[in-house]
Structures are given as structure tokens and as C-alpha cells.
Motif scaffolding. Structure first.
Motif, PDB file in Angstrom:
ATOM      1  N   HIS A 469       0.839  -1.201   0.000  1.00  0.00           N
ATOM      2  CA  HIS A 469       0.000   0.000   0.000  1.00  0.00           C
ATOM      3  C   HIS A 469       0.870   1.245   0.000  1.00  0.00           C
ATOM      4  O   HIS A 469       0.610   2.212  -0.751  1.00  0.00           O
ATOM      5  CB  HIS A 469      -0.929   0.003   1.209  1.00  0.00           C
ATOM      6  CG  HIS A 469      -1.593   1.320   1.462  1.00  0.00           C
ATOM      7  ND1 HIS A 469      -2.521   1.865   0.600  1.00  0.00           N
ATOM      8  CD2 HIS A 469      -1.439   2.228   2.475  1.00  0.00           C
ATOM      9  CE1 HIS A 469      -2.932   3.037   1.070  1.00  0.00           C
ATOM     10  NE2 HIS A 469      -2.280   3.277   2.197  1.00  0.00           N
ATOM     11  N   HIS A 475      -5.036   1.507  -2.561  1.00  0.00           N
ATOM     12  CA  HIS A 475      -5.844   1.482  -1.349  1.00  0.00           C
ATOM     13  C   HIS A 475      -6.352   0.072  -1.052  1.00  0.00           C
ATOM     14  O   HIS A 475      -6.558  -0.302   0.117  1.00  0.00           O
ATOM     15  CB  HIS A 475      -7.020   2.444  -1.493  1.00  0.00           C
ATOM     16  CG  HIS A 475      -7.811   2.603  -0.229  1.00  0.00           C
ATOM     17  ND1 HIS A 475      -8.864   1.784   0.103  1.00  0.00           N
ATOM     18  CD2 HIS A 475      -7.683   3.483   0.794  1.00  0.00           C
ATOM     19  CE1 HIS A 475      -9.364   2.157   1.271  1.00  0.00           C
ATOM     20  NE2 HIS A 475      -8.667   3.183   1.713  1.00  0.00           N
ATOM     21  N   ARG A 476      -6.525  -0.734  -2.088  1.00  0.00           N
ATOM     22  CA  ARG A 476      -7.046  -2.090  -1.930  1.00  0.00           C
ATOM     23  C   ARG A 476      -6.186  -2.909  -0.973  1.00  0.00           C
ATOM     24  O   ARG A 476      -6.715  -3.710  -0.179  1.00  0.00           O
ATOM     25  CB  ARG A 476      -7.095  -2.750  -3.305  1.00  0.00           C
ATOM     26  CG  ARG A 476      -7.299  -4.244  -3.338  1.00  0.00           C
ATOM     27  CD  ARG A 476      -7.519  -4.702  -4.779  1.00  0.00           C
ATOM     28  NE  ARG A 476      -7.254  -6.124  -4.937  1.00  0.00           N
ATOM     29  CZ  ARG A 476      -6.099  -6.616  -5.376  1.00  0.00           C
ATOM     30  NH1 ARG A 476      -5.108  -5.784  -5.702  1.00  0.00           N
ATOM     31  NH2 ARG A 476      -5.940  -7.918  -5.518  1.00  0.00           N
ATOM     32  N   TYR A 477      -4.883  -2.743  -1.034  1.00  0.00           N
ATOM     33  CA  TYR A 477      -4.004  -3.508  -0.150  1.00  0.00           C
ATOM     34  C   TYR A 477      -4.233  -3.127   1.308  1.00  0.00           C
ATOM     35  O   TYR A 477      -4.155  -3.982   2.204  1.00  0.00           O
ATOM     36  CB  TYR A 477      -2.540  -3.291  -0.531  1.00  0.00           C
ATOM     37  CG  TYR A 477      -2.154  -3.878  -1.869  1.00  0.00           C
ATOM     38  CD1 TYR A 477      -2.510  -5.176  -2.208  1.00  0.00           C
ATOM     39  CD2 TYR A 477      -1.429  -3.139  -2.801  1.00  0.00           C
ATOM     40  CE1 TYR A 477      -2.153  -5.722  -3.437  1.00  0.00           C
ATOM     41  CE2 TYR A 477      -1.062  -3.673  -4.028  1.00  0.00           C
ATOM     42  CZ  TYR A 477      -1.434  -4.959  -4.341  1.00  0.00           C
ATOM     43  OH  TYR A 477      -1.088  -5.503  -5.560  1.00  0.00           O
ATOM     44  N   LEU A 478      -4.510  -1.885   1.582  1.00  0.00           N
ATOM     45  CA  LEU A 478      -4.800  -1.447   2.950  1.00  0.00           C
ATOM     46  C   LEU A 478      -6.083  -2.109   3.456  1.00  0.00           C
ATOM     47  O   LEU A 478      -6.130  -2.621   4.583  1.00  0.00           O
ATOM     48  CB  LEU A 478      -4.928   0.072   2.992  1.00  0.00           C
ATOM     49  CG  LEU A 478      -5.345   0.695   4.332  1.00  0.00           C
ATOM     50  CD1 LEU A 478      -4.322   0.401   5.413  1.00  0.00           C
ATOM     51  CD2 LEU A 478      -5.533   2.207   4.171  1.00  0.00           C
ATOM     52  N   THR A 479      -7.110  -2.131   2.628  1.00  0.00           N
ATOM     53  CA  THR A 479      -8.388  -2.729   3.022  1.00  0.00           C
ATOM     54  C   THR A 479      -8.245  -4.225   3.281  1.00  0.00           C
ATOM     55  O   THR A 479      -8.773  -4.763   4.268  1.00  0.00           O
ATOM     56  CB  THR A 479      -9.437  -2.485   1.929  1.00  0.00           C
ATOM     57  OG1 THR A 479      -9.591  -1.075   1.738  1.00  0.00           O
ATOM     58  CG2 THR A 479     -10.774  -3.084   2.310  1.00  0.00           C
ATOM     59  N   LEU A 480      -7.520  -4.910   2.403  1.00  0.00           N
ATOM     60  CA  LEU A 480      -7.325  -6.347   2.580  1.00  0.00           C
ATOM     61  C   LEU A 480      -6.559  -6.640   3.868  1.00  0.00           C
ATOM     62  O   LEU A 480      -6.875  -7.591   4.593  1.00  0.00           O
ATOM     63  CB  LEU A 480      -6.568  -6.916   1.379  1.00  0.00           C
ATOM     64  CG  LEU A 480      -7.373  -7.018   0.075  1.00  0.00           C
ATOM     65  CD1 LEU A 480      -6.444  -7.227  -1.115  1.00  0.00           C
ATOM     66  CD2 LEU A 480      -8.378  -8.179   0.164  1.00  0.00           C
ATOM     67  N   GLN A 482      -6.494  -4.791   6.573  1.00  0.00           N
ATOM     68  CA  GLN A 482      -7.416  -4.551   7.690  1.00  0.00           C
ATOM     69  C   GLN A 482      -8.295  -5.767   7.948  1.00  0.00           C
ATOM     70  O   GLN A 482      -8.496  -6.178   9.105  1.00  0.00           O
ATOM     71  CB  GLN A 482      -8.301  -3.335   7.392  1.00  0.00           C
ATOM     72  CG  GLN A 482      -7.613  -1.998   7.555  1.00  0.00           C
ATOM     73  CD  GLN A 482      -8.540  -0.845   7.204  1.00  0.00           C
ATOM     74  OE1 GLN A 482      -9.103  -0.793   6.105  1.00  0.00           O
ATOM     75  NE2 GLN A 482      -8.711   0.082   8.126  1.00  0.00           N
ATOM     76  N   ASP A 483      -8.826  -6.349   6.886  1.00  0.00           N
ATOM     77  CA  ASP A 483      -9.701  -7.515   7.035  1.00  0.00           C
ATOM     78  C   ASP A 483      -8.944  -8.701   7.631  1.00  0.00           C
ATOM     79  O   ASP A 483      -9.460  -9.404   8.520  1.00  0.00           O
ATOM     80  CB  ASP A 483     -10.297  -7.900   5.679  1.00  0.00           C
ATOM     81  CG  ASP A 483     -11.269  -6.855   5.144  1.00  0.00           C
ATOM     82  OD1 ASP A 483     -11.735  -6.017   5.931  1.00  0.00           O
ATOM     83  OD2 ASP A 483     -11.539  -6.884   3.926  1.00  0.00           O
ATOM     84  N   THR A 539      -3.657   4.379   9.271  1.00  0.00           N
ATOM     85  CA  THR A 539      -5.065   4.770   9.335  1.00  0.00           C
ATOM     86  C   THR A 539      -5.352   5.841  10.373  1.00  0.00           C
ATOM     87  O   THR A 539      -6.401   6.485  10.318  1.00  0.00           O
ATOM     88  CB  THR A 539      -5.947   3.548   9.655  1.00  0.00           C
ATOM     89  OG1 THR A 539      -5.557   3.025  10.932  1.00  0.00           O
ATOM     90  CG2 THR A 539      -5.808   2.478   8.581  1.00  0.00           C
ATOM     91  N   SER A 619      -5.359   7.193   0.613  1.00  0.00           N
ATOM     92  CA  SER A 619      -4.850   6.757   1.907  1.00  0.00           C
ATOM     93  C   SER A 619      -5.367   7.705   2.972  1.00  0.00           C
ATOM     94  O   SER A 619      -5.454   8.924   2.733  1.00  0.00           O
ATOM     95  CB  SER A 619      -3.318   6.759   1.925  1.00  0.00           C
ATOM     96  OG  SER A 619      -2.829   6.578   3.246  1.00  0.00           O
TER      97      SER A 619
END
Length: 662
Positions: A469, A475-480, A482-483, A539, A619
Motif C-alpha cells: 500500500h 488502497h485495496r491492499y490497505l483494506t485487505l 485490515q480484514d 489509518t 490513503s
């Protein structure tokens, strides 16, 4: 006899598929078979690149007499420790407790419900047969004693898993850990302790971060000295790059020749971080060659990275890598061969076995062009030899370490191709190893295995996504990430504040293993602590930071008493103590790129760096961050307290060298 290992996803198990032993893979079917037939279990644990695993296989598991003794009286289960680290950890704890030593191959005898009543490591054929005979007799005639022994061992191990008091790692304790490390530091050869000597990778990362935060020059000296000694010793492949697993001596001369992904990934990161601390060309060269080794020799067609190159070639340890003076002359000619022998410390007596030597490079030759030609010629000659086998298994955790290292090194040393390789690996793991929101441990030839991911799979891969990220702006890497970390917090948390190695809703072993400290790689607790801290920094959410601090505190006692076994926990603690440091660069063009390069290349105790358009949703750190006088700007925060934005690279570096970041 059915060949149950034939379709395994483990190269180690496939090595044993044609044994006359009636092997089972670990699973409920094998345990049920033991219960129904009322037989004890022979558990054999190893891994594909393990030299002594091969020796025991040839001596015993390929032998018809030994196989008959096993098949008649035991249910034989073969486990790849790299595919099932939780099973390995549980029974290695028992082995160490019962014998005082551990290692692979590991040989355990279990009751049908999985409780150990004997544990050991490599056993020669005669001794192994004696053990099988004695155990079979005891099971038939002294059953109550055997069962009582297994129950007692399981109870004692479960009671001994208490981590002790939770101890937050303060600045004072971090400095005390440095002082403790200095006491065991080898001032002559670098590293800590004597033979065998392992690369102290995570401790080196801690020392570099402590130096970046505090300015303690002793930390930088220990890191520089150790890294130079390893890079110039026989543990490093002077021709193709990459490090062997460890040195059997204290001088880094003779390695145990297996080359592991997790070692090389972590060492790549250390050498890249050392370069930005001292700009030493040796550090840059070793980082470059190690990155190239990982991509070239461990890259898989599907995009991931394989686990290891074997220690043996055709059953002979190190055969591919060692040389005699005569072999050098045959490859290079008389004059260049003699010159190379002197340069590389290859003698008639030899530094290894049978008059052969590992290659060392005590100093760089004055004629760099000659050395590059010589190196190329020797590598070509070596390629004509038989080559070690490759363990092609792709492990989630170790790929996470490689992704982070390649992405960071790409940004620090400005090699875009390394970032491309990191992205390919991450996309492969996401495509194949992430199944219904849960990570699987490993795959082979693109086909994922059934073994679930353990805590360090989640921690190391989540941090890899967070690094991507930062490096790519996706941004997708940040969301993944987090999950994954939300899932990990749910399924691995333990009351002490740390994390179990195996999921609470997964398979229940005779006791739940908990990694008390860092070993060859970050344990589950410290890897998740590191990823959670990075997530918080990216974040601005304080909750992951609080969870990270709890996890580090759960390792505080071992970090204080035995810092050599808490290197990554201490490195994460340094990032916590530094703030953590957040750098957001807004804008584009040459000036913005200069600010980004300065942010990545500045010595750091674990800063996060993001870049993108002003006021961007790309971000959280870019939100509400405008240009300054229509110019690209860098925003630096320490512990969520922010300095004024700067547009000049020197001003940025000054802020990064401020008291909170030193």
C-alpha cells in the motif's frame, strides 16, 4: 499398501511417497486409525531441505526391515514442519522438554489420542530399531504406564505455557536489551555467541532501529560488523548471492548449505536498512544480490516464491558449492585460478570436507572488472555440476516476508523490478491462498493445500500488504490487510495480550502451542504486533496500536531476559517508541518524487510513508493534506502529533532526524 503421500502438496512428504513405510498424513483419519487399531503413533517431522532428514530417510525409512517394524506395531504419520508449524511447535516443545534438545528430523511416539510418551531427533538405524522394539513391547505389556506417561507430559506442558508477567517495553528496557546483547556479542567475528552461529536477523533490525531512534553508535557498529562478516564469509554465496541457513562454526566459514526464503527475505531487508544508515556499498551490493537470488532462484511460474534450496546435492551436503584449488584452475586457467584461490581463501587443506573449501571474500579485489568476469566464469562452471533440489512449496508467511523486503528495498535502492516481483507474489497469495476469508498455509505448483494459516501467516502477509500500500499507493491492499488483521485478532488472541500460534476454532492438539519468542522468523505474536502497529500508523486508528502494545508487552519478559530471542518484538517496540512516524507526501512531479525518495531513504525506527494527490482518499494519511503554495509537500507526524508541512528535502530530513525519530 496404499500410497497416501502421492498426492500431497508437500515436497517433503513427496520425498517419502515411495518408502516401504505405510505413511499417513496428519489428520483425523490417521488418529482414528490409531484408535481403531489400538496402536501407538510414530510421528516423524522434518522438511524438504533438511540434511539429516535425508540421512534418516535413507538409513531407516527406505529400509525394508525398519519399515516392517513400523508397519507391524505403529501408525506412521509424516509431517512437513513448514506446512504444519503448529503441529511441529507442539511436539518440538515436548521434545525439548523431554530431552533438553530439539531439531529435525524429529521422532516422537504418541498415544492414539496424540499425547507424546517418547521424543527425540535423528536416530541411527540400529538405535531406531531398538526404540521401536522397546516401545512395541511396552505398549503390549505396560500399557498403563505408557498412557500415564503421555498424560503427565501433556499436563506438564500445558501448565508450562504461561508467558509470565506482561512487561511493556519502555525506552529504558530497550536500552537494557542493547546492553544485554553487547555482553554476548562476538567482537572478533560478529554475531552473538559461538558455534553454531545463525544470522541474528531480527536482532540486527532491532539494533538498526534503536540506532535510528536514539543515535546509539554501538548498535550501528554491531550491525555493520556482523553484516560485513556474514557477507564476506562462506555462509554467503559469493557467486550467486543469497545466504545459507547458518554457520557450523563461529567464523561464518562453513555453512549448513540449505538456502531458505525466510532467511534471505529478512536479510535483504536488513542490508537495505543498513545501506540507508551508512551508505556502505557492500550493504547495497549484498541487498541487490540477495534480491536477485530470491527472484531468480526461488521465484515460481505462478508468481510466488519457493521455500528453499536443499542442503544436499545427490545426497552429498554442499557438493554444488565447494571447491579445490585444482577445480578453480580447471575453470579459470592456471594464473586466474591461482589468483581466485588466494582471493577466495581456497586452500589445499580445505575449509570444508575432503580438501574442498567454501568461497569467502575477505576483501573486495582491486580489479573489480576481473572479479566480475571471474565470478561469471565460476558460476557457469558451477552450473555444470549437479544442483540442489528446490522445495517449491509456497508458504504464505515467508512470501509475506519476501514481499515486504522486496518492496522496501525497491523503494530504498530504486529498483522498480523488485516491487513488480513483490506485487506478483502478493496477487498470487491473494488469488490462491485466501479461501473464504481465511489464509491457507501453503501451495505447490499453484494448488493450495488444506493446512490453515497460523498466526505468523496473517501477521507477515498483512504487513506485506501494508508495505505494498505504501509503495504502490493501492488502497485495496490497505483494506485487505485490515480484514486479515481483524480475522487474526478474533481467532488467535489469548488472555495474556499475545496470540496463539493456531486458531482457536482450528484443530485441537494435546496442548495449544504459543510461540514464546522469535526464532528463525518472527513468531505469531510479534508478527501480528508489527502489522497492527503499521495499520494504526497508516489509518490513524489508535485501537490497532493498543493491541500491538499489548502483544509486545506479552513478550516483554523474554525481551528483557533473553533479547536474542525477541528481536522482532524489540524492533516493533522501537517503532512504537518512535511514535510511530508517519510521512505523507502530496503532489506529483520531480519535487514530489524527491520528497518520497528522501522519506524512504532516511534511517528509520519503522516509519510509514505514503504518497499521492493532495486531499486524496487513496490513503487516510493523504486526506485533508493540501499542497503548500502550490508545491508538493511532506507532512511528518510523530505519535499522531504533526509538524508543519515542508516542501524542501533537507527540511524533511531534519524533521525525520528529530528527537522522536532518532
Amino acid at each position: 499398501m496404499p500410497n497416501r503421500l502421492r498426492d500431497s502438496r508437500s515436497p517433503y512428504l513427496l520425498q517419502h511417497a515411495d518408502n516401504p513405510v505405510d505413511w499417513w498424513e496428519w489428520g483425523p483419519e490417521a488418529l482414528q486409525e490409531a484408535a481403531e487399531r489400538d496402536l501407538p503413533i510414530l510421528l516423524s517431522v522434518g522438511y524438504a531441505a533438511c540434511h539429516w532428514c535425508h540421512v534418516m530417510a535413507h538409513q531407516s525409512f527406505e529400509d525394508a526391515t525398519v519399515a516392517a517394524a513400523i508397519n507391524d506395531s505403529f501408525i506412521a504419520i509424516k509431517v512437513d514442519r513448514e506446512e504444519h508449524p503448529d503441529i511441529d511447535a507442539a511436539y518440538m516443545t515436548a521434545t525439548t522438554a523431554m530431552t533438553g534438545n530439539g531439531g529435525w528430523p524429529m521422532t516422537c511416539l504418541l498415544t492414539p489420542d496424540g499425547k507424546p510418551f517418547f521424543a527425540g531427533t535423528y536416530l541411527p538405524k540400529a538405535q531406531f530399531l531398538q526404540l521401536l522394539s522397546a516401545a512395541s513391547h511396552a505398549w503390549a505389556n505396560q500399557r498403563d504406564q505408557v498412557l500415564a506417561s503421555g498424560e503427565h507430559i501433556a499436563t506438564q506442558l500445558a501448565a508450562a505455557t504461561d508467558r509470565g508477567t506482561s512487561v511493556p517495553i519502555t525506552d529504558e528496557q530497550a536500552r537494557a536489551s542493547v546492553a544485554t546483547l553487547q555482553q554476548s556479542y562476538d567482537d572478533t567475528y560478529g554475531g552473538f555467541g559461538g558455534a553454531p552461529k545463525f544470522p541474528p536477523t531480527m536482532v540486527l533490525e532491532f539494533l538498526l532501529r534503536h540506532h535510528a531512534r536514539t543515535g546509539d553508535e554501538s548498535c550501528l557498529r554491531m550491525a555493520e560488523h556482523t553484516c560485513a562478516a556474514m557477507a564476506r564469509g562462506g555462509i554467503y554465496d559469493q557467486l550467486a548471492g543469497g545466504f545459507a541457513r547458518y554457520s557450523v562454526d563461529a567464523t561464518w566459514t562453513v555453512p549448513h548449505f540449505e538456502k531458505m526464503l525466510y532467511d534471505n527475505a529478512q536479510l535483504l531487508r536488513v542490508y537495505a536498512h543498513l545501506w540507508r544508515a551508512n551508505l556502505d556499498p557492500l550493504a547495497a551490493r549484498i541487498a541487490t544480490e540477495t534480491a536477485e537470488f530470491i527472484i531468480r532462484d526461488l521465484g515460481t511460474p505462478e508468481g510466488g516464491f519457493a521455500s528453499a534450496l536443499d542442503a544436499d546435492t545427490d545426497g552429498v551436503e554442499g557438493a554444488t558449492y565447494v571447491w579445490t584449488p585444482g577445480e578453480l584452475r580447471a575453470a579459470l586457467g592456471e594464473d586466474d585460478g591461482n589468483r581466485a584461490a588466494e582471493l577466495l581463501d581456497v586452500t589445499a587443506a580445505g575449509t570444508f570436507e575432503h580438501g574442498r573449501s567454501t568461497l569467502q571474500l575477505p576483501q573486495d579485489p582491486e580489479d573489480g572488472a576481473w572479479w566480475e568476469t571471474t565470478r561469471t566464469d565460476l558460476l557457469a562452471a558451477r552450473a555444470e555440476r549437479a544442483q540442489p533440489a528446490r522445495d517449491g512449496k509456497v508458504v504464505t508467511s515467508w512470501n509475506g516476508l519476501a514481499i515486504s523486503a522486496l518492496a522496501e528495498a525497491s523503494m530504498i535502492l530504486r529498483v522498480p523490478e523488485w516491487l513488480d516481483a513483490a506485487v506478483r507474489s502478493a496477487e498470487f497469495i491473494l488469488d490462491r491462498h485466501l479461501v473464504d476469508g481465511r489464509l491457507r498455509r501453503s501451495s505447490l505448483d499453484g494448488s493450495v493445500g488444506a493446512a490453515p494459516g497460523v498466526a505468523d501467516d496473517y501477521g507477515n502477509f498483512a504487513e506485506a500488504l501494508l508495505t505494498l500500500h505504501q509503495a504502490t499507493g493501492e488502497h485495496r491492499y490497505l483494506t485487505l490487510a485490515q480484514d486479515l488483521l481483524a480475522t487474526a485478532t478474533e481467532i488467535f488472541s489469548e488472555p495474556s495480550g499475545g496470540f496463539h500460534d493456531a486458531a482457536a476454532d482450528g484443530e485441537q492438539l494435546f496442548f495449544t502451542p504459543r510461540g514464546a519468542g522469535d526464532n528463525a522468523e518472527p513468531c505469531g505474536t510479534s508478527s501480528l504486533a508489527g502489522a497492527l502497529l503499521v495499520l494504526s500508523a497508516l489509518t490513524g486508528d489508535p485501537a490497532p496500536r493498543e493491541r500491538s502494545e499489548q502483544a509486545v508487552a506479552a513478550m516483554g519478559q523474554i525481551a528483557t531476559e533473553a533479547p536474542r530471542f525477541a528481536g522482532w518484538a524489540l524492533a516493533v517496540a522501537e517503532a512504537q517508541l518512535a511514535g510511530p512516524v508517519q510521512v505523507a507526501v502530496v503532489g506529483d512531479g520531480r519535487a514530489a518524487r524527491g520528497l518520497v525518495r528522501s522519506a524512504w531513504e532516511a534511517p528509520s525506527a519503522g516509519a510509514v510513508v505514503v504518497a499521492g494527490p493532495p486531499d486524496s482518499a487513496q490513503s487516510p494519511l493523504l486526506a485533508d493534506r493540501p499542497l503548500v503554495d502550490e508545491r508538493p509537500a511532506a507532512y511528518v507526524c510523530h505519535g499522531f502529533v504533526c509538524a508543519a508541512p515542508v516542501t524542501d528535502r533537507d527540511e524533511l530530513l531534519q524533521q525525520l532526524r528529530g528527537p522522536a525519530a532518532q
